[in-house]
Design a protein around this motif. Sequence first.
Motif, PDB file in Angstrom:
ATOM      1  N   ASP A 294       0.769  -1.281  -0.171  1.00 39.15           N
ATOM      2  CA  ASP A 294       0.064  -0.006   0.018  1.00 39.15           C
ATOM      3  C   ASP A 294       0.863   1.271   0.004  1.00 39.15           C
ATOM      4  O   ASP A 294       0.316   2.404   0.090  1.00 39.15           O
ATOM      5  CB  ASP A 294      -0.854   0.031   1.223  1.00 39.15           C
ATOM      6  N   ARG A 295       2.274   1.148   0.014  1.00 37.57           N
ATOM      7  CA  ARG A 295       3.095   2.254   0.011  1.00 37.57           C
ATOM      8  C   ARG A 295       3.754   2.841  -1.366  1.00 37.57           C
ATOM      9  O   ARG A 295       4.272   1.844  -1.889  1.00 37.57           O
ATOM     10  CB  ARG A 295       4.299   1.906   1.194  1.00 37.57           C
ATOM     11  N   VAL A 332       7.034   9.037   1.709  1.00 35.04           N
ATOM     12  CA  VAL A 332       6.055   7.794   1.511  1.00 35.04           C
ATOM     13  C   VAL A 332       4.616   8.212   1.571  1.00 35.04           C
ATOM     14  O   VAL A 332       4.102   8.825   2.518  1.00 35.04           O
ATOM     15  CB  VAL A 332       6.543   6.908   2.840  1.00 35.04           C
ATOM     16  N   ASP A 334       1.315   6.092   2.252  1.00 30.56           N
ATOM     17  CA  ASP A 334       0.578   4.892   2.838  1.00 30.56           C
ATOM     18  C   ASP A 334      -0.678   5.120   2.243  1.00 30.56           C
ATOM     19  O   ASP A 334      -1.501   5.695   2.917  1.00 30.56           O
ATOM     20  CB  ASP A 334       0.815   4.910   4.064  1.00 30.56           C
ATOM     21  N   SER A 336      -3.113   2.793   2.618  1.00 26.30           N
ATOM     22  CA  SER A 336      -4.109   2.555   3.571  1.00 26.30           C
ATOM     23  C   SER A 336      -4.653   3.419   4.499  1.00 26.30           C
ATOM     24  O   SER A 336      -5.461   3.085   5.189  1.00 26.30           O
ATOM     25  CB  SER A 336      -3.346   1.152   4.223  1.00 26.30           C
ATOM     26  N   LYS A 337      -3.787   4.523   4.734  1.00 25.28           N
ATOM     27  CA  LYS A 337      -4.404   5.579   5.536  1.00 25.28           C
ATOM     28  C   LYS A 337      -5.252   6.746   5.224  1.00 25.28           C
ATOM     29  O   LYS A 337      -5.191   7.007   4.071  1.00 25.28           O
ATOM     30  CB  LYS A 337      -3.060   6.140   6.295  1.00 25.28           C
ATOM     31  N   ALA A 342      -1.429   9.933   5.732  1.00 25.50           N
ATOM     32  CA  ALA A 342      -0.815   9.165   4.860  1.00 25.50           C
ATOM     33  C   ALA A 342       0.739   9.441   4.437  1.00 25.50           C
ATOM     34  O   ALA A 342       1.464   8.446   3.816  1.00 25.50           O
ATOM     35  CB  ALA A 342      -1.794   9.023   3.495  1.00 25.50           C
TER      36      ALA A 342
END
Length: 476
Positions: A294-295, A332, A334, A336-337, A342
Motif C-alpha cells: 500500500d506504500r 512515503v 501510505d 491504506s491511511k 498518509a
Amino acid sequence: MPEVFHPFASFGLQERKPMRFEADVFECEVEGEIPPELEGSYFRSGGDRQYPSLEDDIILNGDGMVSAFHFEDGHVSFRSRYVQTERLKAERGARRRLYGHYRNKYTDDPSVSNLPQRDNTGNTYAFEHHGKLFALREDSRPYELDMDTLETKGVGDFGDLKSTALTAHPKIDPETGEWWSYGVFADGEPSTTASLHVFDRDGKLVREQMFETPYPGLSHDWGVTREHLVFPIMPLVADDARLRKGGAYYEYDPDLPSKWGVMPRDGDPAKDMRWFDIPGLVMGHVMNAYTEGDRVILDTPASPGNCFSFFADKAGRFPTMPETITQITRIVFDLSKPDDEAVSLHPVEGALGDMPKIDDRFAMSKHSIGYFALRDFPQMGVGQIMWDQVGLGGELRVHELAGAAAQEPVFIPRRPDAPEGDGFILTVVDRFEEKRADLLILDGNDVSKPPLATIKLPFAMPMAFHGCWVPSEKAA
C-alpha cells in the motif's frame, strides 16, 4: 542599435551570461584510461541565449544547446550545436532579439506574436527513444536531432496527441520500452488541464487521458512505479492576467501546499486520482519511485521554500539561500491511511543537492543506489546514496571537488546484466578558476574513488540540465 547581453538569473541565486558558441573538438584530451565498455554517446541539453534578452531574464529562457561526447575505441570527440527551432531561426533571420520573457508572449516583438511553438527551445533534456534523439522542453512538442551531427530535423511526429506539452522528464519502462509522459497546461495556456500519455517502444501513441489539477502550478517531474503514478503540483502558480501586465510566468504562493496526485498506473486520472497536501515543500526533480504493497515511495530533492529562486512570491519577495537548498528526501504515501495521515517525509542527512539519477534498469522498481550533484557549499561534488544502509550505519559516499561543481551525473551499466551500480558515472564538471570544463568518469560502485578518466575541454560550457547515454549499437 544592437542590444547588450544582460546577465540572467540562475539557480542558487546565481547570475550568468550566455556563452553563444557552437564547438567541435576532435580527439579530446584524456587523462587516465577510458573504460573499454564505454562505446556510444553522451548527449546533454541546456539553455544559452543566442541573441540578447530583456533584462531580468532567467536561465529557463535560453535557446536549446545540445552537446555530445562521442566515445569510440578509447577516444572521445565533442560537438555542441544550437537546436534550430522556429524561434531561433526567426531571430537569426532578423539578426536581433524577437522574443521577450520566459513563456510570456505579451513581451515579444509584434512580428512574431502568432508563431506556433513560441516557447519551444528544446533546452531541458536530450532524450533517446526508439532510436531517435529528441530535445525536450516541458511546455512543447520535442524537436528531433541527428545523433551524429546534432542537426535539427524538426518537431517530432507524435501521432494524434492532443496535449501541446510533453514533460521534460519522461520515464522509460525498462521492461516494456514504453515512453511514459504527461503535460500540464495541456491546452497551451496556464490552466488546470493536464494530459497523461504513453508511447510504445516504437514511439506510437497508445494512451492519452485528460484530467484536471488542483491549481495551475509548476510540475517539472513526476513518479512512475510498476503499479502507480505520482503527479506533483508545486505552489508556483501561472496566471495569464499577470503575463498580460508583463509579469513573470510563475509566482510562488507560500500559502498553498504542494499537491501530490497518486493513482493506479492502469486507472483513469479523472476518476482515480487521490490528492495529498504537503505544506512547506517544493521540489523539481525525482530520483525514482516504486510501490511496496500500500506504500508508494518517491525519492526527491526537496526544499523548505522556493528552490526556483528566480521567481518571486506573491509579495514580490525572492527567496533567501536557506529556502532554496534541496535535500534528498524519501516521501512515503501510505494509501491504506486517511489523507491527513498518509504522508511521511524522510530526509537523508548530508544529502544536499539536486539532479538525482539512478541505474535506469531499476526505474519504476525498488532501487538501492542513487546519485546526485552534491551542493553543500563549500563542499561540492557527486553524492551516492546506498539506500539500504541509510539509517542503518551506512554512510553517504562523496566524490569531492575543489574549486569546481558537478552537473547532472548519468549512470551507464558495465554490461546489460551487471549488478545494480556496477558501471560508470559520467558528469560534466565546471572548473571555475580555469574557466573550462571536464567530463569525469567515476566508478558507479563507489564515486568517492579517484576518476577512472578525465576528458578535458579547453573551454567552459553552458549549464546543461539533463542528458542520456546512447550505446553505439542503438545509434547505428
